[in-house]
Design a protein around this motif. Structure first.
Motif, mmCIF file in Angstrom:
data_model
loop_
_atom_site.group_PDB
_atom_site.id
_atom_site.type_symbol
_atom_site.label_atom_id
_atom_site.label_comp_id
_atom_site.label_asym_id
_atom_site.label_seq_id
_atom_site.Cartn_x
_atom_site.Cartn_y
_atom_site.Cartn_z
ATOM 1 N N LEU A 1 37.223 16.727 -14.256
ATOM 2 C CA LEU A 1 37.081 14.796 -13.322
ATOM 3 C C LEU A 1 39.287 14.650 -14.453
ATOM 4 O O LEU A 1 39.464 14.421 -13.677
ATOM 5 C CB LEU A 1 36.112 13.724 -14.928
ATOM 6 C CG LEU A 1 36.843 13.262 -14.844
ATOM 7 C CD1 LEU A 1 36.641 12.533 -13.652
ATOM 8 C CD2 LEU A 1 35.618 12.720 -16.047
ATOM 9 N N THR A 2 39.191 15.129 -15.742
ATOM 10 C CA THR A 2 40.492 15.637 -15.962
ATOM 11 C C THR A 2 41.706 15.977 -14.953
ATOM 12 O O THR A 2 42.685 15.501 -14.771
ATOM 13 C CB THR A 2 40.620 16.452 -17.013
ATOM 14 O OG1 THR A 2 39.316 16.346 -18.325
ATOM 15 C CG2 THR A 2 41.968 16.137 -18.568
ATOM 16 N N LEU A 3 41.514 16.866 -14.256
ATOM 17 C CA LEU A 3 42.296 17.390 -13.675
ATOM 18 C C LEU A 3 42.541 16.093 -12.400
ATOM 19 O O LEU A 3 43.713 16.900 -12.232
ATOM 20 C CB LEU A 3 41.955 18.767 -12.747
ATOM 21 C CG LEU A 3 43.299 19.946 -11.736
ATOM 22 C CD1 LEU A 3 43.823 20.092 -12.838
ATOM 23 C CD2 LEU A 3 42.589 21.173 -11.580
ATOM 24 N N THR A 4 40.994 16.349 -11.405
ATOM 25 C CA THR A 4 41.247 15.027 -10.451
ATOM 26 C C THR A 4 42.267 13.996 -11.345
ATOM 27 O O THR A 4 43.580 12.981 -9.969
ATOM 28 C CB THR A 4 40.203 14.717 -9.995
ATOM 29 O OG1 THR A 4 39.322 15.760 -9.467
ATOM 30 C CG2 THR A 4 39.717 13.519 -9.184
ATOM 31 N N VAL A 5 42.071 13.302 -12.841
ATOM 32 C CA VAL A 5 42.799 11.956 -12.690
ATOM 33 C C VAL A 5 44.413 12.503 -13.072
ATOM 34 O O VAL A 5 45.180 11.612 -12.619
ATOM 35 C CB VAL A 5 42.177 11.343 -14.403
ATOM 36 C CG1 VAL A 5 42.832 10.852 -14.827
ATOM 37 C CG2 VAL A 5 40.372 11.168 -13.551
#
Length: 171
Positions: free
Chosen positions: A4-8
């Motif tokens: 999720l952090t990488l996608t954001v």
């Protein structure tokens, strides 16, 4: 790092990248086509036949308006372009500030590679003399072959040179 952090972070980077592209396109567009001039008022005074576009609406204090109504003998009444692409252009001197440059809201718009957007201005002082002032232009403003560094009174008929354009105050 979580998925999720990488996608954001990827979406944030993509948004910043698109913002950069949009700003770059706007800058290139304004360089190619100029800035957009909006009309602020459509009123004209009686007998005024000059077009509204490119003129600045200014109101002078009552004391200054009275002075501009009566001119000294031998005082210039018009500004004439004597050399350059606008040769023959005449602007009546009515006590208002005249701006010169490549910007579309200038009183006299110069289509000259050596002129800055806001190149110079010519304005009356309290004694009825006309003053020319360079507005920090790159290539300078010249009065009788002398580069201006301070606001300087303009004698009648003295050439003011901005790039390839020469302007004179005349009766």
């Amino acid at each position: 790092m979580s998925e999720l952090t990488l996608t954001v972070m990827r979406l944030g980077f993509l948004a910043v990248l698109w913002l950069f592209v949009i700003v770059a396109v706007q800058v290139i567009r304004s360089d190619l086509f100029g800035t957009r001039v909006t009309q602020r008022g459509s009123r004209r005074t009686a007998g005024d036949t000059r077009p509204q576009q490119g003129r600045q609406q200014q109101t002078a204090p009552p004391q200054q308006r009275q002075q501009s109504g009566r001119q000294r003998r031998g005082a210039p009444t018009k500004l004439v372009v004597s050399e350059g692409t606008l040769t023959g252009t005449t602007v009546a001197l009515q006590g208002q500030t005249i701006t010169l440059g490549r910007a579309h809201d200038s009183t006299i718009v110069l289509d000259d590679d050596y002129a800055s957007s806001r190149h110079a201005r010519i304005y009356p002082d309290r004694d009825g003399q006309w003053i020319v002032e360079d507005l920090g232009s790159t290539n300078g403003t010249y009065l009788d072959r002398t580069r201006l560094t301070t606001p300087t009174p303009v004698p009648l008929g003295a050439p003011i040179r901005i790039g390839k354009t020469v302007i004179e105050l005349r009766k």
